[in-house]
Write a protein that holds these residues in place. Structure first.
Motif, PDB file in Angstrom:
ATOM      1  N   GLY A   1      15.538  40.922 101.135  1.00 33.07           N
ATOM      2  CA  GLY A   1      14.671  39.970 101.821  1.00 33.07           C
ATOM      3  C   GLY A   1      14.090  38.932 100.886  1.00 33.07           C
ATOM      4  N   THR A   2      13.614  39.372  99.721  1.00 29.18           N
ATOM      5  CA  THR A   2      13.037  38.421  98.771  1.00 29.18           C
ATOM      6  C   THR A   2      14.112  37.510  98.174  1.00 29.18           C
ATOM      7  OG1 THR A   2      13.069  40.150  97.064  1.00 29.18           O
ATOM      8  CG2 THR A   2      10.967  39.757  98.208  1.00 29.18           C
ATOM      9  N   LEU A   3      15.316  38.038  97.962  1.00 31.73           N
ATOM     10  CA  LEU A   3      16.410  37.185  97.498  1.00 31.73           C
ATOM     11  C   LEU A   3      16.746  36.126  98.549  1.00 31.73           C
ATOM     12  CD1 LEU A   3      18.835  39.739  95.792  1.00 31.73           C
ATOM     13  CD2 LEU A   3      17.538  37.922  94.656  1.00 31.73           C
TER      14      LEU A   3
ATOM     15  N   PRO B   1      27.893  30.049  85.080  1.00 31.99           N
ATOM     16  CA  PRO B   1      27.310  29.746  83.777  1.00 31.99           C
ATOM     17  C   PRO B   1      25.815  30.060  83.680  1.00 31.99           C
ATOM     18  CG  PRO B   1      27.724  27.736  84.988  1.00 31.99           C
ATOM     19  CD  PRO B   1      28.295  28.859  85.801  1.00 31.99           C
ATOM     20  N   ASN B   2      25.126  30.113  84.789  1.00 32.02           N
ATOM     21  CA  ASN B   2      23.686  30.364  84.797  1.00 32.02           C
ATOM     22  C   ASN B   2      23.394  31.605  85.639  1.00 32.02           C
ATOM     23  OD1 ASN B   2      22.784  27.759  83.474  1.00 32.02           O
ATOM     24  ND2 ASN B   2      23.979  26.985  85.190  1.00 32.02           N
ATOM     25  N   VAL B   3      22.949  32.665  84.971  1.00 34.94           N
ATOM     26  CA  VAL B   3      22.746  33.935  85.658  1.00 34.94           C
ATOM     27  C   VAL B   3      21.401  34.533  85.257  1.00 34.94           C
ATOM     28  CG1 VAL B   3      23.599  36.306  85.938  1.00 34.94           C
ATOM     29  CG2 VAL B   3      25.215  34.420  85.737  1.00 34.94           C
ATOM     30  N   VAL B   4      20.717  35.080  86.253  1.00 36.09           N
ATOM     31  CA  VAL B   4      19.528  35.896  86.046  1.00 36.09           C
ATOM     32  C   VAL B   4      19.877  37.265  86.591  1.00 36.09           C
ATOM     33  CG1 VAL B   4      17.106  36.267  86.669  1.00 36.09           C
ATOM     34  CG2 VAL B   4      17.980  33.925  86.372  1.00 36.09           C
ATOM     35  N   GLU B   5      19.729  38.298  85.780  1.00 30.34           N
ATOM     36  CA  GLU B   5      20.002  39.649  86.255  1.00 30.34           C
ATOM     37  C   GLU B   5      18.846  40.553  85.850  1.00 30.34           C
ATOM     38  OE1 GLU B   5      23.309  43.196  85.896  1.00 30.34           O
ATOM     39  OE2 GLU B   5      23.959  41.113  85.702  1.00 30.34           O
ATOM     40  N   THR B   6      18.448  41.399  86.786  1.00 24.29           N
ATOM     41  CA  THR B   6      17.362  42.335  86.512  1.00 24.29           C
ATOM     42  C   THR B   6      17.453  43.506  87.475  1.00 24.29           C
ATOM     43  OG1 THR B   6      15.000  42.485  86.035  1.00 24.29           O
ATOM     44  CG2 THR B   6      15.629  41.224  88.005  1.00 24.29           C
ATOM     45  N   ASP B   7      16.618  44.496  87.244  1.00 22.91           N
ATOM     46  CA  ASP B   7      16.578  45.664  88.118  1.00 22.91           C
ATOM     47  C   ASP B   7      15.674  45.378  89.322  1.00 22.91           C
ATOM     48  OD1 ASP B   7      13.703  47.064  87.512  1.00 22.91           O
ATOM     49  OD2 ASP B   7      14.497  45.994  85.775  1.00 22.91           O
ATOM     50  N   ALA B   8      15.735  46.256  90.293  1.00 21.54           N
ATOM     51  CA  ALA B   8      14.981  46.060  91.542  1.00 21.54           C
ATOM     52  C   ALA B   8      13.478  46.003  91.307  1.00 21.54           C
ATOM     53  CB  ALA B   8      15.312  47.171  92.531  1.00 21.54           C
TER      54      ALA B   8
ATOM     55  N   GLU C   1      22.926  31.991  89.649  1.00 26.26           N
ATOM     56  CA  GLU C   1      23.117  33.221  90.411  1.00 26.26           C
ATOM     57  C   GLU C   1      22.044  34.215  89.989  1.00 26.26           C
ATOM     58  OE1 GLU C   1      27.039  34.643  91.625  1.00 26.26           O
ATOM     59  OE2 GLU C   1      26.574  36.454  90.462  1.00 26.26           O
ATOM     60  N   VAL C   2      21.361  34.795  90.968  1.00 28.66           N
ATOM     61  CA  VAL C   2      20.347  35.812  90.715  1.00 28.66           C
ATOM     62  C   VAL C   2      20.919  37.134  91.200  1.00 28.66           C
ATOM     63  CG1 VAL C   2      17.978  36.562  91.165  1.00 28.66           C
ATOM     64  CG2 VAL C   2      18.514  34.112  91.055  1.00 28.66           C
ATOM     65  N   ARG C   3      21.006  38.094  90.284  1.00 28.17           N
ATOM     66  CA  ARG C   3      21.607  39.399  90.580  1.00 28.17           C
ATOM     67  C   ARG C   3      20.578  40.501  90.419  1.00 28.17           C
ATOM     68  NH1 ARG C   3      26.723  38.697  86.490  1.00 28.17           N
ATOM     69  NH2 ARG C   3      27.799  37.047  87.648  1.00 28.17           N
ATOM     70  N   VAL C   4      20.524  41.360  91.426  1.00 28.03           N
ATOM     71  CA  VAL C   4      19.669  42.546  91.385  1.00 28.03           C
ATOM     72  C   VAL C   4      20.539  43.733  91.811  1.00 28.03           C
ATOM     73  CG1 VAL C   4      17.511  43.599  92.150  1.00 28.03           C
ATOM     74  CG2 VAL C   4      17.693  41.098  92.017  1.00 28.03           C
ATOM     75  N   PRO C   5      21.347  44.221  90.864  1.00 27.51           N
ATOM     76  CA  PRO C   5      22.256  45.317  91.222  1.00 27.51           C
ATOM     77  C   PRO C   5      21.490  46.605  91.503  1.00 27.51           C
ATOM     78  CG  PRO C   5      22.546  44.670  88.904  1.00 27.51           C
ATOM     79  CD  PRO C   5      21.497  43.788  89.492  1.00 27.51           C
TER      80      PRO C   5
ATOM     81  N   LEU D   1      19.248  36.874  80.889  1.00 24.51           N
ATOM     82  CA  LEU D   1      19.425  35.474  81.256  1.00 24.51           C
ATOM     83  C   LEU D   1      20.613  34.882  80.512  1.00 24.51           C
ATOM     84  CD1 LEU D   1      15.700  34.359  80.887  1.00 24.51           C
ATOM     85  CD2 LEU D   1      16.863  35.060  82.974  1.00 24.51           C
ATOM     86  N   SER D   2      21.383  34.063  81.210  1.00 26.16           N
ATOM     87  CA  SER D   2      22.433  33.301  80.547  1.00 26.16           C
ATOM     88  C   SER D   2      22.463  31.912  81.157  1.00 26.16           C
ATOM     89  CB  SER D   2      23.793  33.986  80.687  1.00 26.16           C
ATOM     90  OG  SER D   2      24.228  33.975  82.017  1.00 26.16           O
ATOM     91  N   GLY D   3      22.721  30.936  80.326  1.00 27.90           N
ATOM     92  CA  GLY D   3      22.786  29.558  80.793  1.00 27.90           C
ATOM     93  C   GLY D   3      21.444  28.861  80.697  1.00 27.90           C
ATOM     94  N   ILE D   4      21.499  27.562  80.488  1.00 28.54           N
ATOM     95  CA  ILE D   4      20.276  26.800  80.287  1.00 28.54           C
ATOM     96  C   ILE D   4      19.463  26.608  81.570  1.00 28.54           C
ATOM     97  CG2 ILE D   4      21.137  25.584  78.264  1.00 28.54           C
ATOM     98  CD1 ILE D   4      21.673  23.162  80.073  1.00 28.54           C
ATOM     99  N   ARG D   5      20.069  26.846  82.728  1.00 27.08           N
ATOM    100  CA  ARG D   5      19.353  26.641  83.991  1.00 27.08           C
ATOM    101  C   ARG D   5      18.820  27.929  84.595  1.00 27.08           C
ATOM    102  NH1 ARG D   5      21.311  22.498  87.751  1.00 27.08           N
ATOM    103  NH2 ARG D   5      19.160  22.713  88.371  1.00 27.08           N
ATOM    104  N   ALA D   6      19.054  29.070  83.949  1.00 28.63           N
ATOM    105  CA  ALA D   6      18.640  30.358  84.516  1.00 28.63           C
ATOM    106  C   ALA D   6      17.147  30.382  84.828  1.00 28.63           C
ATOM    107  CB  ALA D   6      19.014  31.494  83.574  1.00 28.63           C
TER     108      ALA D   6
END
Length: 141
Positions: free
Chosen positions: A53-55, A91-98, A68-72, A122-127
């Motif tokens: 929902g928050t995504l 090229p621009n990714v944000v990944e974190t836990d729930a 891209e925002v990833r919450v696996p 974080l990866s990429g200058i726009r993350a």
């Protein structure tokens, strides 16, 4: 048939259902306790609903496909206007836990705090461009 996007009220309710767990995680992380995410939390479906929902709200607030925002394992969205990618790893990714994502999404922790603590990959200058849209929901306390 595409799924209907949740309303802000529905997302707020799903986040509230995980509220005690999120408070425990925030306290443990600020005290550098290793017990943060290992503590027994709400049912997986509650966490999944809150994350998805928050995504969805973030995606609506920052339309686009450059970050891209990833919450696996619960979900991923593409957002932020700008160049889009079409194949492979963006090229621009944000990944974190729930837990971290929900703390950010509710304003319980700031982007800077999460980044400085190493809770984000974080990866990429726009993350970091998603920080302007956080928090996406503020549950009643």
């Amino acid at each position: 048939m595409p799924r209907k996007a949740p309303t802000a009220a529905e997302v707020t309710a799903s986040v509230a259902a995980a509220g005690d767990w999120l408070g425990d995680i925030a306290r443990a992380r600020r005290q550098n306790s290793p017990l943060g995410d290992e503590k027994v939390g709400p049912h997986r479906a509650v966490v999944a609903a809150a994350v998805r929902g928050t995504l969805s709200l973030l995606e609506g607030d920052l339309p686009g496909r450059s970050v891209e925002v990833r919450v696996p394992p619960f979900g991923a969205v593409q957002c932020v206007e700008g160049p889009r990618h079409t194949r492979g790893t963006p090229p621009n990714v944000v990944e974190t836990d729930a837990g971290t994502w929900l703390l950010l999404a509710t304003g319980e922790v700031s982007w800077t705090e999460a980044e400085d603590a190493g809770w984000l990959k974080l990866s990429g200058i726009r993350a970091g461009d998603i920080a302007v849209a956080l928090p996406v929901v503020r549950p009643a306390k």
